[in-house]
Design an enzyme around this catalytic site. Structure first.
Site, PDB file in Angstrom:
ATOM      1  N   GLU A  70       0.826  -1.215   0.000  1.00 37.68           N
ATOM      2  CA  GLU A  70       0.000   0.000   0.000  1.00 37.68           C
ATOM      3  C   GLU A  70       0.860   1.265   0.000  1.00 37.68           C
ATOM      4  O   GLU A  70       0.793   2.069   0.924  1.00 37.68           O
ATOM      5  CB  GLU A  70      -0.907  -0.007   1.245  1.00 37.68           C
ATOM      6  CG  GLU A  70      -1.816  -1.221   1.354  1.00 37.68           C
ATOM      7  CD  GLU A  70      -2.513  -1.320   2.704  1.00 37.68           C
ATOM      8  OE1 GLU A  70      -2.111  -0.609   3.659  1.00 37.68           O
ATOM      9  OE2 GLU A  70      -3.450  -2.108   2.814  1.00 37.68           O
ATOM     10  N   GLY A 110       2.050   4.950  -0.578  1.00 36.44           N
ATOM     11  CA  GLY A 110       1.459   6.253  -0.862  1.00 36.44           C
ATOM     12  C   GLY A 110       2.562   7.257  -1.102  1.00 36.44           C
ATOM     13  O   GLY A 110       2.820   7.705  -2.216  1.00 36.44           O
ATOM     14  N   ARG A 111       3.285   7.570  -0.017  1.00 37.62           N
ATOM     15  CA  ARG A 111       4.348   8.582  -0.076  1.00 37.62           C
ATOM     16  C   ARG A 111       5.406   8.253  -1.130  1.00 37.62           C
ATOM     17  O   ARG A 111       5.889   9.137  -1.812  1.00 37.62           O
ATOM     18  CB  ARG A 111       5.010   8.660   1.309  1.00 37.62           C
ATOM     19  CG  ARG A 111       5.986   9.799   1.465  1.00 37.62           C
ATOM     20  CD  ARG A 111       6.744   9.681   2.796  1.00 37.62           C
ATOM     21  NE  ARG A 111       5.917   9.299   3.897  1.00 37.62           N
ATOM     22  CZ  ARG A 111       5.394  10.141   4.792  1.00 37.62           C
ATOM     23  NH1 ARG A 111       5.646  11.420   4.698  1.00 37.62           N
ATOM     24  NH2 ARG A 111       4.656   9.689   5.780  1.00 37.62           N
ATOM     25  N   ARG A 115       2.431  19.682   7.227  1.00 37.42           N
ATOM     26  CA  ARG A 115       3.412  18.735   7.770  1.00 37.42           C
ATOM     27  C   ARG A 115       4.453  19.371   8.699  1.00 37.42           C
ATOM     28  O   ARG A 115       4.733  18.824   9.767  1.00 37.42           O
ATOM     29  CB  ARG A 115       4.088  17.947   6.639  1.00 37.42           C
ATOM     30  CG  ARG A 115       3.096  17.152   5.780  1.00 37.42           C
ATOM     31  CD  ARG A 115       3.770  16.181   4.843  1.00 37.42           C
ATOM     32  NE  ARG A 115       4.351  15.070   5.567  1.00 37.42           N
ATOM     33  CZ  ARG A 115       5.631  14.903   5.764  1.00 37.42           C
ATOM     34  NH1 ARG A 115       6.493  15.766   5.274  1.00 37.42           N
ATOM     35  NH2 ARG A 115       6.072  13.874   6.449  1.00 37.42           N
ATOM     36  N   CYS A 153      -2.629  32.737  11.519  1.00 32.12           N
ATOM     37  CA  CYS A 153      -2.391  33.260  12.865  1.00 32.12           C
ATOM     38  C   CYS A 153      -2.058  32.157  13.854  1.00 32.12           C
ATOM     39  O   CYS A 153      -2.825  31.868  14.783  1.00 32.12           O
ATOM     40  CB  CYS A 153      -3.603  34.056  13.319  1.00 32.12           C
ATOM     41  SG  CYS A 153      -3.882  35.445  12.232  1.00 32.12           S
ATOM     42  N   GLU A 154      -0.968  31.487  13.630  1.00 28.64           N
ATOM     43  CA  GLU A 154      -0.446  30.443  14.510  1.00 28.64           C
ATOM     44  C   GLU A 154       1.073  30.500  14.440  1.00 28.64           C
ATOM     45  O   GLU A 154       1.632  30.608  13.336  1.00 28.64           O
ATOM     46  CB  GLU A 154      -0.879  29.041  14.028  1.00 28.64           C
ATOM     47  CG  GLU A 154      -2.356  28.775  13.976  1.00 28.64           C
ATOM     48  CD  GLU A 154      -2.952  28.354  15.315  1.00 28.64           C
ATOM     49  OE1 GLU A 154      -2.178  28.106  16.272  1.00 28.64           O
ATOM     50  OE2 GLU A 154      -4.184  28.303  15.397  1.00 28.64           O
ATOM     51  N   TYR A 211       0.535  13.775   1.296  1.00 31.60           N
ATOM     52  CA  TYR A 211       0.054  14.385   2.546  1.00 31.60           C
ATOM     53  C   TYR A 211       0.197  15.906   2.494  1.00 31.60           C
ATOM     54  O   TYR A 211       0.540  16.547   3.479  1.00 31.60           O
ATOM     55  CB  TYR A 211       0.779  13.778   3.767  1.00 31.60           C
ATOM     56  CG  TYR A 211       0.686  12.269   3.756  1.00 31.60           C
ATOM     57  CD1 TYR A 211      -0.523  11.644   4.011  1.00 31.60           C
ATOM     58  CD2 TYR A 211       1.780  11.470   3.438  1.00 31.60           C
ATOM     59  CE1 TYR A 211      -0.640  10.259   3.947  1.00 31.60           C
ATOM     60  CE2 TYR A 211       1.675  10.084   3.371  1.00 31.60           C
ATOM     61  CZ  TYR A 211       0.466   9.490   3.627  1.00 31.60           C
ATOM     62  OH  TYR A 211       0.345   8.124   3.563  1.00 31.60           O
TER      63      TYR A 211
HETATM   64  N1  LLP Z   1      -1.518   1.692   4.600  1.00 32.30           N
HETATM   65  C1  LLP Z   1      -1.994   2.079   5.792  1.00 32.30           C
HETATM   66  C2  LLP Z   1      -2.834   1.170   6.546  1.00 32.30           C
HETATM   67  C3  LLP Z   1      -1.676   3.357   6.293  1.00 32.30           C
HETATM   68  O1  LLP Z   1      -2.139   3.728   7.489  1.00 32.30           O
HETATM   69  C4  LLP Z   1      -0.855   4.224   5.532  1.00 32.30           C
HETATM   70  C5  LLP Z   1      -0.526   5.565   6.013  1.00 32.30           C
HETATM   71  C6  LLP Z   1      -0.403   3.776   4.275  1.00 32.30           C
HETATM   72  C7  LLP Z   1      -0.745   2.498   3.843  1.00 32.30           C
HETATM   73  C8  LLP Z   1       0.436   4.632   3.367  1.00 32.30           C
HETATM   74  O2  LLP Z   1       1.648   4.946   3.942  1.00 32.30           O
HETATM   75  P1  LLP Z   1       2.799   5.610   3.030  1.00 32.30           P
HETATM   76  O3  LLP Z   1       3.224   4.587   1.997  1.00 32.30           O
HETATM   77  O4  LLP Z   1       2.229   6.800   2.394  1.00 32.30           O
HETATM   78  O5  LLP Z   1       3.894   5.946   3.959  1.00 32.30           O
HETATM   79  N2  LLP Z   1       0.291  12.386   7.324  1.00 32.30           N
HETATM   80  C9  LLP Z   1       1.535  11.724   7.631  1.00 32.30           C
HETATM   81  C10 LLP Z   1       1.545  10.285   7.197  1.00 32.30           C
HETATM   82  C11 LLP Z   1       0.417   9.469   7.774  1.00 32.30           C
HETATM   83  C12 LLP Z   1       0.388   8.070   7.221  1.00 32.30           C
HETATM   84  C13 LLP Z   1      -0.872   7.384   7.587  1.00 32.30           C
HETATM   85  N3  LLP Z   1      -0.981   6.056   7.090  1.00 32.30           N
HETATM   86  C14 LLP Z   1       2.679  12.512   7.002  1.00 32.30           C
HETATM   87  O6  LLP Z   1       2.438  13.552   6.415  1.00 32.30           O
HETATM   88  O7  LLP Z   1       3.822  12.121   7.125  1.00 32.30           O
END
Ligand code: LLP
Length: 423
Positions: free
Chosen positions: A273, A275-276, A312, A352-353, A381
């Site tokens: 999975e 994302g980043r 972030r 304003c933070e 994100y």
């Molecule tokens: N699968 C699950 C169950 C997750 O909870 C997440 C991310 C991913 C996959 C994807 O993770 P990635 O491959 O993107 O690292 N907002 C935070 C990151 C929160 C991630 C939440 N879960 C940031 O900006 O660093």
């Protein structure tokens, strides 16, 4: 090479000068590179090809419809965490039979929606959720395919706000309970145990946590198989790290090297999975300097981008490289520490933070009102976490493809800020 590069002293995204986009569409502005999105997805597809995985792009990282469509057309599937995200991938034309659904608080309505969409599996996070899926599947006279989300108690050494796989986190169920929970599934005619799921945290820059997790996952799958379960999937979640500073992000192959051998050994299907890894360095945020000032012995660059765009730094103290779009000093490989011709400054937003900043005491080339500034590595994100705080309309998003560009989300208007309210 990243699609974001300096050429003739100015920043380009693929073949398009970024300043031209800022002038045409205004700032703050999200700019994404289609070839970077596709290139990063392909890097994972190629690295893991030997075990024919299902790559479920994590919608939460960047769920713009056009991005989802791009991912879908390139053979990606999706990881969703809400009914809204499921709706998004359906609108993008995804084949929902390859979609996985995680999240600790799925409502009855969301479970119903996912069962009707016949998704590949629910990543089930509690025993109560198993009961809910069984009950609703019974009502719909169907079978819910489930993967037990297990907490492997592995410290992935991420920011404390983004770690998930340690005991005491709210996610998943204790790994020791796997067989007990699996037996419960076996007894229910409306549930089918498809596999197990783990997500360790994000971002993870070392392969060690994955090496440990895949071993633990393989052990559980073997135990379950011995007990007669047809457990065929290991979903290792997301979390692959990227380079925010220099080149600290491992390649997809580095992760594959520690995961693939075990998958082959136990002969199961692999889901991931990411994302980043796909979105992070495929997008930037462009802002414009509104004012500069020197107060309290400090130089401040006040620009029109804020924590309402990119939260972030405020939320996790995250580091993003920041550099002018048309710099008077070339951007060095490493932007940390002293840089010749530069002066330390804070890059702050208009909200304003006090936590509304992008960079603190960062060496930056001289800039003035009207100059454009780039916040790098903001594709994941970024826009998805933006808000309307201080009644700030959400910024536009542009997708660049070669020499072409397309508005994939237009800027919000003031009228839209109040459109849902009544007096
Ligand atoms: N699968 C699950 C169950 C997750 O909870 C997440 C991310 C991913 C996959 C994807 O993770 P990635 O491959 O993107 O690292 N907002 C935070 C990151 C929160 C991630 C939440 N879960 C940031 O900006 O660093």
């Amino acid at each position: 090479m990243s699609a974001f590069h300096y050429q003739n002293d100015e920043l380009f995204c693929e073949n398009v000068p970024v300043a031209q986009l800022a002038e045409e569409f205004g700032t703050p502005l999200w700019v994404y590179s289609k070839s970077d999105f596709l290139g990063r997805l392909k890097e994972i597809q190629d690295a893991f090809a030997e075990v024919d995985p299902v790559i479920c792009y994590s919608v939460k990282a960047n769920g713009n419809l056009s991005i989802l469509k791009t991912m879908n057309d390139a053979g990606s599937s999706f990881d969703v965490v809400s009914g809204g995200e499921l709706f998004r991938v359906q609108q993008a034309g995804a084949d929902t039979s390859r979609v996985v659904f995680a999240g600790v608080g799925k409502t009855d309505e969301e479970i119903r929606q996912a069962l009707k969409a016949d998704i590949l599996m629910f990543d089930v996070e509690s025993e109560a959720e198993l009961d809910a899926i069984a009950r609703i599947a019974g009502e719909l006279n169907c079978v819910g395919r489930v993967a037990l989300r297990l907490n492997p108690d592995i410290d992935a050494k991420t920011h404390h706000k983004t770690t998930t796989g340690k005991k005491g986190n709210k996610f998943g169920m204790d790994i020791e309970r796997a067989t007990e929970l699996a037996d419960k599934v076996l007894k229910d005619e409306h549930l089918e145990l498809t596999g197990i799921h783990m997500h360790l945290g994000s971002p993870i820059l070392s392969t060690d946590p994955y090496a440990k997790a895949v071993k633990k996952g393989a052990e559980v799958i073997s135990q379950l198989r011995e007990k007669g379960h047809n457990t065929n999937w290991l979903n290792l979640g997301g979390g692959f790290g990227i380079s925010y500073k220099t080149d600290e992000g491992p390649s997809a192959q580095t992760y594959a090297d520690v995961i693939v051998p075990t998958i082959k050994e136990i002969g199961c299907r692999l889901a991931l999975e990411p994302g980043r890894f796909i979105a992070g360095n495929s997008g930037v945020l462009i802002s414009q300097i509104v004012f500069t000032k020197r107060e309290g012995g400090k130089l401040f660059y006040i620009q029109d981008g804020g924590m309402t765009d990119l939260v972030r730094p405020a939320m996790y103290d995250s580091y993003h490289r920041v550099w002018p779009v048309k710099p008077k000093v070339p951007m060095p490989f490493d932007c940390e520490g002293e840089i010749e011709g530069c002066e330390p400054a804070d890059v702050v937003g208009p909200v304003c933070e006090s936590c509304d900043y992008f960079a603190k005491d960062r060496y930056l080339p001289p800039m003035q009102r009207g100059d454009y500034l780039c916040m790098f590595s903001a594709g994941a994100y970024g826009s998805v976490m933006s808000s309307n705080y201080n009644a700030r309309p959400r910024s536009a998003e542009i997708l660049v493809d070669g020499s072409e560009n397309q508005v994939i989300r237009r800027r919000e208007t003031y009228e839209e800020l109040i459109a849902l309210e009544q007096t």
